[in-house]
Design an enzyme around this catalytic site. Structure first.
Site, PDB file in Angstrom:
ATOM      1  N   TYR A 133      -6.900   5.655  -5.403  1.00 31.03           N
ATOM      2  CA  TYR A 133      -8.139   5.718  -4.645  1.00 31.03           C
ATOM      3  C   TYR A 133      -7.858   5.493  -3.172  1.00 31.03           C
ATOM      4  CZ  TYR A 133      -7.897   0.653  -5.618  1.00 31.03           C
ATOM      5  OH  TYR A 133      -7.488  -0.639  -5.767  1.00 31.03           O
ATOM      6  N   TYR A 174      -9.723   4.216   0.337  1.00 30.50           N
ATOM      7  CA  TYR A 174     -10.861   3.550   0.966  1.00 30.50           C
ATOM      8  C   TYR A 174     -11.367   4.374   2.141  1.00 30.50           C
ATOM      9  CZ  TYR A 174     -10.017  -0.757  -1.668  1.00 30.50           C
ATOM     10  OH  TYR A 174      -9.880  -1.693  -2.662  1.00 30.50           O
ATOM     11  N   TYR A 211      -4.557   3.206  -2.277  1.00 31.48           N
ATOM     12  CA  TYR A 211      -4.027   2.288  -3.280  1.00 31.48           C
ATOM     13  C   TYR A 211      -3.835   3.011  -4.610  1.00 31.48           C
ATOM     14  CZ  TYR A 211      -4.911  -2.009  -0.572  1.00 31.48           C
ATOM     15  OH  TYR A 211      -4.878  -3.006   0.360  1.00 31.48           O
ATOM     16  N   GLU A 268      -3.927 -13.582  -5.282  1.00 30.16           N
ATOM     17  CA  GLU A 268      -2.490 -13.315  -5.249  1.00 30.16           C
ATOM     18  C   GLU A 268      -1.722 -14.558  -4.805  1.00 30.16           C
ATOM     19  OE1 GLU A 268      -2.222 -10.116  -2.444  1.00 30.16           O
ATOM     20  OE2 GLU A 268      -3.124  -8.685  -3.821  1.00 30.16           O
TER      21      GLU A 268
END
Length: 177
Positions: A17, A19, A25, A70
């Protein structure tokens, strides 16, 4: 593209995809609690991660929310609407990632200690909040726990190789290992 309804429809799907800000990404719902991903565009392009623990939920038929933190301290919230070929993501980058993104541009799994050390060494606040809509440009049925999906560093043109059928075979295994 297939129709998504249940969580089982979503798990095992491999997405690419882009943005609205241009960041690209690649993201794989490896199972119902783990994702793998590669980043092809944006301030941390070149970063890739395997086996990121996540919270994955079905909000309503065909709408999914995935959240995680993360080792960098970056928080991520993604809302996938694959039947509409779109998603909304919000990334909460710690101050240190905004100021030193190059530290994160690696295969994270081999550099966890470095990520944790940077969290301690540099400032984490204020966070850079990046909320963006994205267009899903690819959705492939990779199946659950397929280690071939995200198995090497991103390279220039990789998303196009995947979209054009030049990266995986009919069994969703890498063609050129």
């Amino acid at each position: 593209m297939k129709q998504f309804k249940t969580l089982a429809d979503f798990v095992g799907t491999h997405f690419i995809y882009t943005y609205d800000n241009g960041w690209e990404y690649e993201w794989y719902a490896k199972n119902d609690h783990t994702v793998d991903y590669r980043i092809h565009g944006g301030m941390v392009a070149g970063r890739w991660v395997k086996d990121q623990e996540v919270q994955m939920d079905l909000l309503t038929e065909g709408v999914y929310k995935i959240t995680w933190t993360e080792p960098t301290g970056t928080d991520v919230a993604l809302d996938f609407l694959p039947n509409e070929e779109k998603l909304h993501g919000t990334i909460f980058f710690p101050k240190w990632v905004e100021e030193h993104p190059e530290i994160t541009v690696t295969f994270q799994n081999e550099h966890i200690d470095e990520m944790l050390a940077a969290r301690e060494k540099y400032e984490t606040y204020p966070k850079l909040v990046v909320p963006e809509f994205a267009k899903i440009t690819y959705a492939g049925e990779a199946g659950e726990d397929n280690e071939d999906v995200i198995s090497e560093a991103p390279y220039e043109g990789m998303p196009d190789d995947i979209r054009n059928g030049n990266y995986y075979d009919k069994n969703y295994r890498r063609i050129n290992k």
